[in-house]
Design an enzyme around this catalytic site. Structure first.
Site, mmCIF file in Angstrom:
data_model
loop_
_atom_site.group_PDB
_atom_site.id
_atom_site.type_symbol
_atom_site.label_atom_id
_atom_site.label_comp_id
_atom_site.label_asym_id
_atom_site.label_seq_id
_atom_site.Cartn_x
_atom_site.Cartn_y
_atom_site.Cartn_z
ATOM 1 C CG ASN A 192 -0.235 0.100 2.375
ATOM 2 O OD1 ASN A 192 0.571 0.934 3.008
ATOM 3 N ND2 ASN A 192 -0.317 -1.016 3.135
ATOM 4 C CE LYS A 217 8.980 -11.460 -14.847
ATOM 5 N NZ LYS A 217 9.620 -10.925 -16.232
ATOM 6 C CG PHE A 262 -2.442 4.835 14.158
ATOM 7 C CD1 PHE A 262 -1.988 4.814 15.477
ATOM 8 C CD2 PHE A 262 -2.573 6.223 13.622
ATOM 9 C CE1 PHE A 262 -1.059 5.730 15.901
ATOM 10 C CE2 PHE A 262 -1.701 7.130 14.140
ATOM 11 C CZ PHE A 262 -1.021 6.852 15.324
ATOM 12 C CE LYS A 287 -11.264 -1.427 12.136
ATOM 13 N NZ LYS A 287 -10.943 -0.718 11.069
ATOM 14 C CE LYS A 329 -8.918 -4.352 15.205
ATOM 15 N NZ LYS A 329 -7.725 -4.937 13.975
#
Ligand code: C5P
Length: 405
Positions: free
Chosen positions: A215, A294, A329, A343, A347
């Site tokens: 990302n 690959k 976060f 969350k 968590k």
């Protein structure tokens, strides 16, 4: 260039700079110029030999005031006493083996060395010299002596030296030097002696030997948190995937690649951690098979990748929590605060920081963030859009105030 100190930190700081006779004196002109532009009041004093390397006029032009070189030049004021009372610290950079030896040996035979005796606790040395000179046992012994009486030291960095040799002895580059100074001058230090573990940046999930899923996290937020925690006295370990930003100085760095590497590295550190901040943008899925060769097109018009879920490290840390302060976060684009609250509970975190993403000016790959800070007592702070370094300071100070004051 990434800087890991808030620029406003330097506003109205009163810093006395002492320059001695080493070739790296030219670098100090850059530091001084930056600090003056950032709003600091800088007074420079130089030794005779420093003036062989860089002219007085350079520093008087940069600071817009005279440079002092002579113990007897001020007239009615006793200059070394006046300067050391007036300024909040005395940065000796570069500090040669000679000045270090003079101070450790009790010799004050010019303006610069006399300032030292007025208040050694205000003195910060930045030694710079040839690698063999730096490792000379007398120099090392002198440094230890000075540290024992409260003098602070910015350790030289390694690399090419002006003499053509390589090794330790370089005056750090500007951003590292100012970062080190920020760490030393930041006060109070509520996290002194606390172990802080921070994860940052993206993970990479390999598909074949050269291709991967990732990302766009740069790592800037996590690195800023690491520097802010370090400045507040913490012993910081940063675990991060491949980042596009510079790693701050003065911290322990453990590089990882995949989410599974991250999990192993975090769990290894977790038991000895006081505060754990999971800022990494972790990949939720990884290819179920990594091709050892690959992957070729070979006439295929489509390629289907099978993905399996990665472990949720934060939830695992929540389950294993003993006395750690656990900070998660979350980057959201919907009902940010409600999702963050859920969350935080699910968590078993103590704090959840929710970021706004997809607005263009906040979040991934930009240097600003808009965030909400939520703790498990149900309190919430709505933090406006600001630089990631400023936000990092607010987050670390909130954690410090809530758990360690
Ligand atoms: O559930 P979500 O992915 O939004 O949670 C984000 C938080 O969880 C972040 O603190 C991130 O570092 C952490 N995380 C994790 N393991 C994952 C995914 C996210 O620890 N597999």
């Amino acid at each position: 260039m990434n800087i890991y100190y808030p620029p406003q930190f330097w506003k109205n700081k009163k810093l006395l700079f002492g320059i001695t006779g080493g070739i790296s004196a030219f670098k100090v002109a850059g530091y001084v110029s930056h600090l003056v532009q950032a709003g600091s009041d800088i007074q420079v004093i130089m030794t005779e030999s420093a003036q062989q390397f860089i002219g007085k006029n350079t520093f008087s032009a940069l600071t817009r005031k005279p440079v002092y070189t002579d113990l007897f030049e001020s007239g009615e004021k006793i200059l070394h006493i006046h300067l050391m009372r007036e300024y909040e610290c005395f940065v000796v950079a570069p500090a040669t083996a000679n000045i270090i030896g003079k101070m450790a040996g009790g010799i004050g035979d010019d303006l610069l060395s006399s300032c030292f005796f007025v208040d050694p606790k205000k003195v910060i040395f930045a030694p710079a010299m040839n690698v063999d000179m730096w490792h000379n046992p007398i120099v090392q012994e002198n440094i230890k002596k000075l540290i024992a009486i409260g003098v602070r030291v910015i350790i030289p960095s390694s690399g090419n030296l002006a003499c053509g040799e390589r090794g330790e002895g370089r005056l750090p580059e500007q951003e590292e030097f100012l970062e080190a100074l920020y760490y030393l001058l930041c006060s109070p230090q509520p996290l002194q002696g606390k172990k802080v573990l921070i994860t940052a940046g993206p993970t990479r999930e390999y598909i074949d030997p050269i291709r991967y899923l990732t990302n766009s996290s740069s790592g800037l937020m996590g690195c800023s948190l690491a520097a802010a925690a370090r400045a507040r006295g913490a012993d910081v370990t940063l675990i991060a995937g491949p980042m596009s930003v510079r790693i701050p100085s003065g911290i322990h760095f453990l590089p990882i690649v995949s989410t599974q590497d991250l999990k192993t590295a975090v769990l290894e550190q977790y038991d000895k951690t006081d505060i754990c901040i999971m800022n990494a943008a972790v990949a939720d899925y990884r290819p179920s098979n990594i091709s050892t060769v690959k992957i070729k097109k070979q006439g295929k018009s489509e390629l289907i990748l099978n993905l399996i879920q990665n472990p949720d490290i934060l939830s695992e840390l929540g389950r294993r929590k003993v006395s750690q302060v656990l900070v998660g976060f979350c980057a959201e684009d919907g009902d940010i605060v409600t999702e963050a609250r859920q969350k935080l509970q699910q968590k078993n975190c103590d704090v959840m920081v929710a970021n706004q993403i997809l607005t263009g000016e906040s979040g991934f790959e930009v240097d600003k963030n808009k965030a909400w800070f939520l703790n498990k007592n149900g309190e919430m702070i709505d933090i406006p859009l600001m630089s990631k370094m400023e936000l990092a300071e607010i987050i670390i100070d909130q954690i410090g105030a809530f758990y360690f004051s």
